[in-house]
Each structure stands twice: as C-alpha cells, then as structure tokens.
Scaffold this active site. Sequence first.
Site, PDB file in Angstrom:
ATOM      1  N   ASP A  85       0.823  -1.207   0.000  1.00 28.44           N
ATOM      2  CA  ASP A  85       0.000   0.000   0.000  1.00 28.44           C
ATOM      3  C   ASP A  85       0.858   1.258   0.000  1.00 28.44           C
ATOM      4  O   ASP A  85       0.475   2.288   0.541  1.00 28.44           O
ATOM      5  CB  ASP A  85      -0.937  -0.010   1.214  1.00 28.44           C
ATOM      6  CG  ASP A  85      -2.085   0.972   1.076  1.00 28.44           C
ATOM      7  OD1 ASP A  85      -2.421   1.327  -0.061  1.00 28.44           O
ATOM      8  OD2 ASP A  85      -2.634   1.397   2.112  1.00 28.44           O
ATOM      9  N   CYS A 126     -19.037 -15.667  -4.867  1.00 24.49           N
ATOM     10  CA  CYS A 126     -20.033 -14.892  -4.119  1.00 24.49           C
ATOM     11  C   CYS A 126     -21.465 -15.384  -4.352  1.00 24.49           C
ATOM     12  O   CYS A 126     -22.284 -15.385  -3.438  1.00 24.49           O
ATOM     13  CB  CYS A 126     -19.950 -13.407  -4.496  1.00 24.49           C
ATOM     14  SG  CYS A 126     -18.548 -12.544  -3.742  1.00 24.49           S
ATOM     15  N   CYS A 147     -25.047 -14.227  -2.557  1.00 23.53           N
ATOM     16  CA  CYS A 147     -24.799 -13.640  -1.232  1.00 23.53           C
ATOM     17  C   CYS A 147     -24.527 -12.143  -1.345  1.00 23.53           C
ATOM     18  O   CYS A 147     -23.798 -11.695  -2.221  1.00 23.53           O
ATOM     19  CB  CYS A 147     -23.612 -14.329  -0.566  1.00 23.53           C
ATOM     20  SG  CYS A 147     -23.166 -13.635   1.040  1.00 23.53           S
TER      21      CYS A 147
END
Length: 219
Positions: free
Chosen positions: A131, A185, A188
């Site tokens: 990051d 996924c 959901c």
Amino acid sequence: MGLTDRLVARAREEGFVAARICRPDAVPEVKERLAAWLDKGYHGEMAWMAERTQWRSDPTALWPEARSVVMLAESYAPTHNPLEILAHRDRGALSVYAQNRDYHDLVKKRLKRLARWLIAEAGVAVKVFVDTAPVPEKALGAAAGLGWQGKHTNIVSREWGNWAFLGSVFTTLDLAPDAPEVDHCGSCRACLDACPPRAFPAPYQLDARRCISYLTIEH
C-alpha cells in the site's frame, strides 16, 4: 523442493497465510475499471487516485524489468465476533484492521525479510510494496489466486476469509504463475447489507464518498 515451494514455505514462516504468483501483465482489466471508477467521482477528494494512472492501472509500467509478482496475504482475523459490538448502541465500533499496530510497518518488515531471502537464494532484483505505491494489489491478488474480489471489492478466500492485508514482491525472477481464483459470491450480499452508510451503489462498486474509512481517514 523447488524454489517456488521453498518461497511459499518461507512466506508462511514469516507469518503470511498465503503466497501466490502472477505475471505483472495479468490484470489488463484494471485500466478500464479504474477509468470508470474515477469518471463516476467515486474517489471523492482523493486526488492522488487520479494521478499516475498509468502506473496504477498497469503494473508493468511500475517496474518494466519485473517478470513475476509474489502476492502475499497476512491475516488479521479477530478471535472474537466483531459484530457483537453493534448490539451496544452507546458504543462506537472500531474497524478490526485498526485495532492493532500499523499494518504498513508490520507487513513491510516481513516482506523485506522474504525479499532478502529470495535475493540470497536466487540472486535476483526485487521491490516490495504494501500500500505504498500505485499497485493494484487486489486485482493482482485475484490473478495470483489468493482469492477473488468480492462484492465489497476486497479479496475473499475460502481458506482465510477476507480479513487480510496484502503485500507484494516484484522480482526479475521468472516464476511459474498460479491459477486465478473464480468468484464464489453467488447470490450472497451479506457484505453489502452490513455496510452502515450503504457505500456500495452496486455489487463490486465502492463509492468512497460514502465510506466511513474515507470520511474518517482520507477526507
């Protein structure tokens, strides 16, 4: 044991829950996705997100000499149920990732130790990022097979969930890439419904202007 297997084993010794490999050019879709996100103004006042888009959307431009990217995940999964705090309306809920030491320091130290090990083993050049540069970590993580980008846009793994910091080691070493993960996924939408300010205008899209992290940290 081959170099890649030893690298993964070393990464686990350093505390990472997973280590996978991809090519720097494995995420061509990032350029279009980033442009669309910026065009909608979802970055709010984070002007730096609109800067250096050539690097941010193309890891090969960040360091052209790199041949492989080792993507790593460090879990910060809590030992308690963090949703329990929501029952206490008189108390504030602090994000799990912010309840410990600064992850930049913790993860980068482990990345540097792993990078030094790789240099000693293979005599190659490396660069580490956590990051700290315009690197599309989540897209690279998905390409490497760490997990998939869920509807909340973060990496999700069937092995270690979605509480993990991502770090990367770019190297001139040519390593065989791992297979990317597929999206599991399905129907959901628990992550979308759990967001208090409803910062997701649609699945897989985050409007930072409505995000608590943006409002409390970046704004």
